[in-house]
Design an enzyme around this catalytic site. Structure first.
Site, short mmCIF file in Angstrom:
data_model
loop_
_atom_site.label_atom_id
_atom_site.label_comp_id
_atom_site.label_asym_id
_atom_site.label_seq_id
_atom_site.Cartn_x
_atom_site.Cartn_y
_atom_site.Cartn_z
N ARG A 66 3.39 -7.34 25.48
CA ARG A 66 3.51 -6.25 24.49
C ARG A 66 2.23 -6.05 23.69
O ARG A 66 1.98 -4.96 23.18
CB ARG A 66 4.73 -6.48 23.60
CG ARG A 66 6.02 -6.10 24.31
CD ARG A 66 7.24 -6.67 23.65
NE ARG A 66 7.51 -8.02 24.12
CZ ARG A 66 8.26 -8.90 23.48
NH1 ARG A 66 8.79 -8.60 22.32
NH2 ARG A 66 8.46 -10.09 23.99
N GLU A 103 8.95 -19.72 20.05
CA GLU A 103 10.21 -19.80 19.28
C GLU A 103 11.34 -20.18 20.24
O GLU A 103 12.27 -20.89 19.88
CB GLU A 103 10.47 -18.44 18.61
CG GLU A 103 11.63 -18.43 17.66
CD GLU A 103 11.93 -17.03 17.12
OE1 GLU A 103 11.25 -16.07 17.52
OE2 GLU A 103 12.88 -16.91 16.34
P1 AMP Z 1 5.34 -17.04 18.27
O1 AMP Z 1 4.39 -17.71 19.21
O2 AMP Z 1 6.48 -17.92 17.88
O3 AMP Z 1 4.61 -16.45 17.07
O4 AMP Z 1 6.02 -15.84 19.07
C1 AMP Z 1 5.35 -14.65 19.25
C2 AMP Z 1 5.57 -14.08 20.63
O5 AMP Z 1 6.91 -14.20 21.08
C3 AMP Z 1 5.22 -12.61 20.61
O6 AMP Z 1 4.47 -12.32 21.78
C4 AMP Z 1 6.55 -11.91 20.59
O7 AMP Z 1 6.54 -10.82 21.47
C5 AMP Z 1 7.58 -12.95 21.04
N1 AMP Z 1 8.69 -13.12 20.08
C6 AMP Z 1 8.97 -14.24 19.36
N2 AMP Z 1 10.06 -14.09 18.60
C7 AMP Z 1 10.48 -12.83 18.81
C8 AMP Z 1 11.58 -12.06 18.29
N3 AMP Z 1 12.44 -12.56 17.39
N4 AMP Z 1 11.71 -10.78 18.71
C9 AMP Z 1 10.83 -10.25 19.61
N5 AMP Z 1 9.80 -10.92 20.14
C10 AMP Z 1 9.61 -12.20 19.76
#
Ligand code: AMP
Length: 183
Positions: A66, A103
């Site tokens: 994305r 996550e």
């Molecule tokens: P993080 O590494 O935990 O900051 O997660 C960020 C990545 O995971 C991004 O590329 C987001 O597209 C995806 N992502 C994580 N949590 C979500 C969520 N609740 N909704 C949509 N995309 C998420």
């Protein structure tokens, strides 16, 4: 309403679809497909992101998948090049890579370091920051390739997951358009 009026950040937030329990129970998935399918919404998102780009930025790096959508549109608007931060095994040349925790799960990203000049100022772009793990891994890769990465732009921040603070502690200022509470 004139059709050339730029949508506000509140209007952009209303265009994001929330899907509960995807891809796992307890996750509120913030789905940007409804935002990018909306012409004025997509255009205003890129315009608002462009307002946050630091002076001296020489390239945009976007995180698959994305981050590619917002990153390439922003790069085109600014007349800058785009560096793809790809999922493992996709680039056809020698890469450098980084494993990290999500996550929900584990992942690895890779870049082609030959696309970057030593000392060039690269702005990182992704759709959303949650724990910050993905963005930190991407910033580390860009730095290992010789780039300076001090700022990251996101459409969405989930502040309760603390990613922006973790990124800040690693020397990367995070700037976002909209925030959602919770996970
Ligand atoms: P993080 O590494 O935990 O900051 O997660 C960020 C990545 O995971 C991004 O590329 C987001 O597209 C995806 N992502 C994580 N949590 C979500 C969520 N609740 N909704 C949509 N995309 C998420």
């Amino acid at each position: 309403m004139p059709s050339d009026r730029r949508l506000s950040l509140d209007e952009l937030k209303a265009l994001v679809r929330t899907v509960p329990d995807f891809p796992a129970t307890g996750i509120m998935f913030r789905d940007i497909t409804t935002l990018i399918a909306h012409g004025p919404g997509l255009g205003a998102t890129i315009d608002h992101l462009a307002d946050l780009v630091p002076a001296g930025t020489s390239a945009i790096a976007g995180i698959e998948a994305r981050g590619f959508i917002f990153g390439t549109a922003l790069a085109t608007k600014l007349g800058l090049g785009f560096i793809p931060v790809r999922k493992a095994g996709k680039l056809p040349v020698e890469t450098i890579g980084q494993d990290y925790a999500l996550e929900y799960g584990e992942a690895r990203i890779e870049i082609d370091p030959s696309l970057l000049q030593d000392g060039e100022r690269v702005l990182l772009v992704d759709d959303l920051i949650a724990t910050g793990g993905t963005a930190i891994a991407a910033a580390q890769l860009l730095r290992r390739a010789g780039a300076v990465c001090e700022t990251a732009l996101f459409v969405i921040d989930l502040p309760e997951l603390g990613g922006a603070k973790i990124l800040g502690d690693a020397g990367v200022e995070s700037r976002s358009l909209i925030a959602f509470s919770g996970h």
